[in-house]
Design a protein around this motif. Structure first.
Motif, PDB file in Angstrom:
ATOM      1  N   ALA A   3      12.586  -2.052  66.584  1.00  0.00           N
ATOM      2  CA  ALA A   3      13.677  -2.377  67.510  1.00  0.00           C
ATOM      3  C   ALA A   3      13.199  -2.341  68.953  1.00  0.00           C
ATOM      4  N   SER A   4      12.378  -1.370  69.297  1.00  0.00           N
ATOM      5  CA  SER A   4      11.892  -1.307  70.675  1.00  0.00           C
ATOM      6  C   SER A   4      10.972  -2.476  70.993  1.00  0.00           C
ATOM      7  N   LYS A   5      10.187  -2.923  70.031  1.00  0.00           N
ATOM      8  CA  LYS A   5       9.305  -4.076  70.237  1.00  0.00           C
ATOM      9  C   LYS A   5      10.123  -5.360  70.374  1.00  0.00           C
ATOM     10  N   VAL A   6      11.140  -5.521  69.538  1.00  0.00           N
ATOM     11  CA  VAL A   6      12.007  -6.692  69.635  1.00  0.00           C
ATOM     12  C   VAL A   6      12.742  -6.675  70.979  1.00  0.00           C
ATOM     13  N   HIS A   7      13.223  -5.512  71.394  1.00  0.00           N
ATOM     14  CA  HIS A   7      13.897  -5.383  72.690  1.00  0.00           C
ATOM     15  C   HIS A   7      12.947  -5.803  73.820  1.00  0.00           C
ATOM     16  N   GLU A   8      11.710  -5.377  73.736  1.00  0.00           N
ATOM     17  CA  GLU A   8      10.704  -5.736  74.737  1.00  0.00           C
ATOM     18  C   GLU A   8      10.479  -7.253  74.779  1.00  0.00           C
ATOM     19  N   ILE A   9      10.401  -7.877  73.621  1.00  0.00           N
ATOM     20  CA  ILE A   9      10.209  -9.334  73.546  1.00  0.00           C
ATOM     21  C   ILE A   9      11.415 -10.042  74.155  1.00  0.00           C
ATOM     22  N   TRP A  10      12.613  -9.612  73.799  1.00  0.00           N
ATOM     23  CA  TRP A  10      13.817 -10.213  74.379  1.00  0.00           C
ATOM     24  C   TRP A  10      13.836 -10.025  75.888  1.00  0.00           C
ATOM     25  N   SER A  11      13.472  -8.834  76.349  1.00  0.00           N
ATOM     26  CA  SER A  11      13.477  -8.548  77.792  1.00  0.00           C
ATOM     27  C   SER A  11      12.576  -9.499  78.552  1.00  0.00           C
ATOM     28  N   ARG A  12      11.386  -9.707  78.034  1.00  0.00           N
ATOM     29  CA  ARG A  12      10.458 -10.638  78.685  1.00  0.00           C
ATOM     30  C   ARG A  12      11.014 -12.062  78.692  1.00  0.00           C
ATOM     31  N   THR A  13      11.566 -12.471  77.577  1.00  0.00           N
ATOM     32  CA  THR A  13      12.061 -13.831  77.447  1.00  0.00           C
ATOM     33  C   THR A  13      13.314 -14.058  78.295  1.00  0.00           C
ATOM     34  N   LEU A  14      14.232 -13.100  78.273  1.00  0.00           N
ATOM     35  CA  LEU A  14      15.483 -13.229  79.022  1.00  0.00           C
ATOM     36  C   LEU A  14      15.347 -12.782  80.477  1.00  0.00           C
ATOM     37  N   LYS A  15      14.203 -12.193  80.795  1.00  0.00           N
ATOM     38  CA  LYS A  15      13.908 -11.702  82.146  1.00  0.00           C
ATOM     39  C   LYS A  15      14.921 -10.659  82.626  1.00  0.00           C
ATOM     40  N   GLY A  30      20.884 -16.263  76.387  1.00  0.00           N
ATOM     41  CA  GLY A  30      19.850 -16.875  75.560  1.00  0.00           C
ATOM     42  C   GLY A  30      20.242 -18.278  75.133  1.00  0.00           C
ATOM     43  N   ASN A  31      19.237 -19.081  74.826  1.00  0.00           N
ATOM     44  CA  ASN A  31      19.458 -20.441  74.342  1.00  0.00           C
ATOM     45  C   ASN A  31      18.418 -20.764  73.280  1.00  0.00           C
ATOM     46  N   SER A  32      18.481 -21.959  72.740  1.00  0.00           N
ATOM     47  CA  SER A  32      17.585 -22.298  71.636  1.00  0.00           C
ATOM     48  C   SER A  32      16.115 -22.340  72.067  1.00  0.00           C
ATOM     49  N   LEU A  33      15.836 -22.724  73.287  1.00  0.00           N
ATOM     50  CA  LEU A  33      14.457 -22.719  73.778  1.00  0.00           C
ATOM     51  C   LEU A  33      13.920 -21.289  73.863  1.00  0.00           C
ATOM     52  N   ALA A  34      14.741 -20.390  74.386  1.00  0.00           N
ATOM     53  CA  ALA A  34      14.342 -18.979  74.451  1.00  0.00           C
ATOM     54  C   ALA A  34      14.159 -18.412  73.042  1.00  0.00           C
ATOM     55  N   MET A  35      15.007 -18.844  72.111  1.00  0.00           N
ATOM     56  CA  MET A  35      14.895 -18.387  70.725  1.00  0.00           C
ATOM     57  C   MET A  35      13.557 -18.819  70.127  1.00  0.00           C
ATOM     58  N   THR A  36      13.094 -20.008  70.465  1.00  0.00           N
ATOM     59  CA  THR A  36      11.803 -20.490  69.984  1.00  0.00           C
ATOM     60  C   THR A  36      10.669 -19.618  70.519  1.00  0.00           C
ATOM     61  N   ILE A  38      10.922 -16.471  71.402  1.00  0.00           N
ATOM     62  CA  ILE A  38      11.039 -15.184  70.715  1.00  0.00           C
ATOM     63  C   ILE A  38      10.453 -15.284  69.312  1.00  0.00           C
ATOM     64  N   GLN A  39      10.742 -16.365  68.621  1.00  0.00           N
ATOM     65  CA  GLN A  39      10.198 -16.569  67.278  1.00  0.00           C
ATOM     66  C   GLN A  39       8.673 -16.508  67.311  1.00  0.00           C
ATOM     67  N   ARG A  40       8.072 -17.201  68.266  1.00  0.00           N
ATOM     68  CA  ARG A  40       6.613 -17.233  68.392  1.00  0.00           C
ATOM     69  C   ARG A  40       6.056 -15.847  68.735  1.00  0.00           C
ATOM     70  N   GLU A  41       6.705 -15.135  69.640  1.00  0.00           N
ATOM     71  CA  GLU A  41       6.207 -13.815  70.032  1.00  0.00           C
ATOM     72  C   GLU A  41       6.341 -12.792  68.911  1.00  0.00           C
ATOM     73  N   ILE A  42       7.394 -12.880  68.123  1.00  0.00           N
ATOM     74  CA  ILE A  42       7.540 -11.985  66.973  1.00  0.00           C
ATOM     75  C   ILE A  42       6.403 -12.240  65.991  1.00  0.00           C
ATOM     76  N   GLN A  43       6.115 -13.505  65.740  1.00  0.00           N
ATOM     77  CA  GLN A  43       5.010 -13.855  64.840  1.00  0.00           C
ATOM     78  C   GLN A  43       3.691 -13.293  65.367  1.00  0.00           C
ATOM     79  N   THR A  44       3.434 -13.476  66.651  1.00  0.00           N
ATOM     80  CA  THR A  44       2.176 -13.035  67.257  1.00  0.00           C
ATOM     81  C   THR A  44       2.064 -11.522  67.303  1.00  0.00           C
ATOM     82  N   GLU A  45       3.109 -10.856  67.747  1.00  0.00           N
ATOM     83  CA  GLU A  45       3.030  -9.414  68.001  1.00  0.00           C
ATOM     84  C   GLU A  45       3.341  -8.550  66.788  1.00  0.00           C
ATOM     85  N   LEU A  46       4.198  -9.028  65.904  1.00  0.00           N
ATOM     86  CA  LEU A  46       4.586  -8.219  64.746  1.00  0.00           C
ATOM     87  C   LEU A  46       4.065  -8.773  63.428  1.00  0.00           C
TER      88      LEU A  46
END
Length: 75
Positions: A3-15, A30-36, A38-46
């Protein structure tokens, strides 16, 4: 930890870090571009490939983290 890692990813993406883990992604701006991103960062980081439909269904950090934990538990 997830959860803390996902929160960090969202924070960076949503600024912003001014949200709780139960706040809705789209309400936070958030929007669909930001969701994309986040999807990529979750794959990379987790190391978990989260399908886009799951990201839309699980639109809070808490819901998404629970999904990722379940995927990791079955891996």
């Amino acid at each position: 930890m997830i959860a803390s890692k996902v929160h960090e990813i969202w924070s960076r993406t949503l600024k912003t870090d001014a949200f709780d883990d139960d706040d809705e992604f789209f309400v936070l701006g958030g929007n669909s571009l930001a969701m994309t991103r986040i999807q990529r960062e979750i794959q990379t980081e987790l190391g978990v490939a989260v399908p886009m439909d799951e990201l839309f269904r699980r639109s809070t950090v808490a819901e998404l983290a629970a999904y990722i934990e379940a995927v990791l538990a079955t891996a």
